[in-house]
Scaffold this motif. Structure first.
Motif: not given
Length: 217
Positions: A60-64, A66-68, A72-74
């Motif tokens: 989940i940390g790596a996907e977070y 990657a989204r950032e 496409r992050g928070e």
């Protein structure tokens, strides 16, 4: 009571965008992820288990991260706030109550919340403190933010039975269990939660009435 401390997710901020963005990132229907979140909540599990059910072995940390990196992050804006947040917090401050926001969120979320200009005296997240609810360390930080108030003069407001209501009570704070979001509704009538909570409330406006009653007593 001299200080009221607020949880963030499903207390001040709706989680709609959070889970929808994860569903879009993982390329699954939003309804599917929403249903899985409901299932793990009902089982008393960590809500992140919904992501693990969709993608066994997910980091989940790596996907977070990657989204950032993909832009496409928070994200938080005014539409993510529940309608009662600004008016209730503003009135509480007018009544002389110190208003603190502190919950299990990332360091980025803390900055996003500050950018909203909420009527609060202090904002912090578990990401900044390096510890998370329901740990004693987290609630020790909460007491430190309360402007010298003793633990029994502090009310912690949240929707989660373990992270908020039970943990605050165990730390010697008063607790208000908010009947909001899946956790808040599902566990509001649980005997253990009812025993730990000083109040079970349906809206943040209820806190205004509680403070006024205590000030008149």
């Amino acid at each position: 009571m001299t200080c009221i401390v607020f949880d963030i997710g499903e207390t001040l901020v709706r989680d709609d965008r959070y889970w929808a963005s994860w569903a879009d990132w993982l390329d699954v229907p939003r309804h599917t992820l929403s249903a899985l979140v409901g299932a793990v909540v009902a089982q008393g599990r960590d809500n992140a288990d919904a992501l693990r059910l969709l993608r066994p072995g997910i980091d989940i940390g790596a996907e977070y991260a990657a989204r950032e990196a993909a832009g496409r992050g928070e994200h938080l804006d005014e539409t993510d706030l529940y309608d009662d947040v600004r008016p209730a917090l503003a009135v509480l401050r007018e009544l002389g109550v110190r208003v603190v926001i502190a919950g299990n969120q990332t360091t980025k979320a803390a900055g996003l919340l500050r950018d909203l200009g909420l009527p609060a005296d202090f904002i912090a997240t578990s990401g900044e403190w390096g510890c998370a609810k329901p740990s004693r360390e987290f609630f020790a930080h909460v007491v430190e933010t309360a402007g010298g108030a003793a633990p029994w003069e502090i009310v912690y407001v949240g929707d989660h039975p373990t992270n908020d209501t039970l943990a605050a009570d165990s730390a010697g704070l008063r607790a208000a269990h908010l009947r909001r979001g899946p956790w808040g509704h599902l566990w509001a009538d649980d005997p253990e939660v009812a025993e730990a909570a000083d109040w079970v409330i349906d809206s943040l406006h209820d806190l205004v009435d509680i403070v006024k009653q205590e000030q008149q007593a």
